[in-house]
Design a protein around this motif. Structure first.
Motif, mmCIF file in Angstrom:
data_model
loop_
_atom_site.group_PDB
_atom_site.id
_atom_site.type_symbol
_atom_site.label_atom_id
_atom_site.label_comp_id
_atom_site.label_asym_id
_atom_site.label_seq_id
_atom_site.Cartn_x
_atom_site.Cartn_y
_atom_site.Cartn_z
ATOM 1 N N LEU A 146 0.805 -1.228 0.000
ATOM 2 C CA LEU A 146 0.000 0.000 0.000
ATOM 3 C C LEU A 146 0.836 1.275 0.000
ATOM 4 O O LEU A 146 0.286 2.371 -0.114
ATOM 5 C CB LEU A 146 -0.917 0.003 1.227
ATOM 6 N N ARG A 171 -1.032 3.116 8.041
ATOM 7 C CA ARG A 171 -1.533 2.177 7.024
ATOM 8 C C ARG A 171 -2.006 0.857 7.596
ATOM 9 O O ARG A 171 -2.413 -0.033 6.845
ATOM 10 C CB ARG A 171 -0.443 1.909 5.977
ATOM 11 N N ARG A 206 -5.765 -0.063 6.718
ATOM 12 C CA ARG A 206 -5.965 -0.404 5.302
ATOM 13 C C ARG A 206 -5.263 -1.723 4.969
ATOM 14 O O ARG A 206 -5.777 -2.518 4.171
ATOM 15 C CB ARG A 206 -5.430 0.716 4.402
ATOM 16 N N ASP A 237 -7.432 -4.533 6.139
ATOM 17 C CA ASP A 237 -8.523 -4.763 5.189
ATOM 18 C C ASP A 237 -8.032 -5.494 3.940
ATOM 19 O O ASP A 237 -8.741 -6.350 3.395
ATOM 20 C CB ASP A 237 -9.157 -3.417 4.786
#
Length: 234
Positions: free
Chosen positions: A174, A223, A226, A229
């Motif tokens: 990410l 992060r 996220r 997820d």
């Protein structure tokens, strides 16, 4: 983490280091110096006691898991066998290995490590866990992959150990500024295909562990949700 049982009780050879050789590498917590023929000195910058780390390494080595040979440990210092070869991160960056093979290798190392019985308790479900097993802590040597940096290692849950590795990979995937971000997505996919999806409880525990890790940067910490997820949806 809870205090390690037996901290400070190490009776193996200790280190009395005055001089070191040239600096070979620096990580987030430690520096690695040349230390005589075939040896390196790993020194933690913030101090601490390496007795527990050395004990875990000796334990997994006795069960056939690939780690550097521990020569001596004392205070913040570990004297270790010097290894050849790049890290899996560097090999991936330089195009020497494919992302899928790195993910598969990481999964295999987890499988092998979690076959090692816990050091301190026969409780079912508890095994030796690394808690920082990612490609930058895997050296690709002439004798095969060897795992380094055992400071977080302990007895614990294999599911949480797998979830932590997946979470670390997802955080890199990410990070749009990380040069390996595009390669890490297929690495993560290959890893999870072989380990299976970590249970939600393990992923939650891994996220909490990662958030509490003082070595995690503020950007990485931002992060975590996220990344959680991404792993959950993979």
């Amino acid at each position: 983490m809870e205090p390690h049982p037996g901290h400070g009780a190490e009776t193996r050879p200790s280190v009395a280091v005055v001089d070191t050789g040239p600096l070979l590498a620096s990580g987030r917590d430690a520096d690695v110096f040349e230390y005589g023929p075939g040896r390196v000195l790993r020194r933690y910058r913030r101090g601490g006691d390496t007795a527990h780390e050395a004990d875990v390494m000796r334990h997994v080595a006795a069960h056939g898991f690939p780690v550097p040979t521990v020569v001596a440990a004392g205070g913040p210092d570990l004297v270790l066998e010097r290894l050849d070869g790049p890290t899996a991160w560097h090999a991936l960056r330089d195009g020497l290995v494919e992302p899928e093979s790195v993910g598969a290798q990481l999964a295999d190392l987890h499988r092998r490590l979690h076959a090692v019985p816990a050091r301190t308790s026969p409780t079912p479900g508890r095994v030796v866990v690394h808690l920082d097993l990612h490609p930058d802590n895997v050296l690709l040597t002439t004798r095969g992959p060897v795992v380094v940096d055992w400071r977080n290692a302990d007895d614990g849950s294999a599911d949480v150990d797998v979830a932590l590795s997946a979470l670390i990979l997802a955080q890199v995937a990410l990070d749009t500024r990380h040069p390996l971000a595009p390669s890490v997505r297929p690495c993560l996919t290959a890893f999870l295909e072989r380990t299976g999806q970590p249970p939600a409880s393990a992923l939650t525990a891994a996220a909490a562990f990662r958030a509490a890790d003082p070595a995690v940067t503020p950007d990485e910490r931002a992060r975590i949700d996220r990344a959680t997820d991404l792993v959950a949806g993979s």
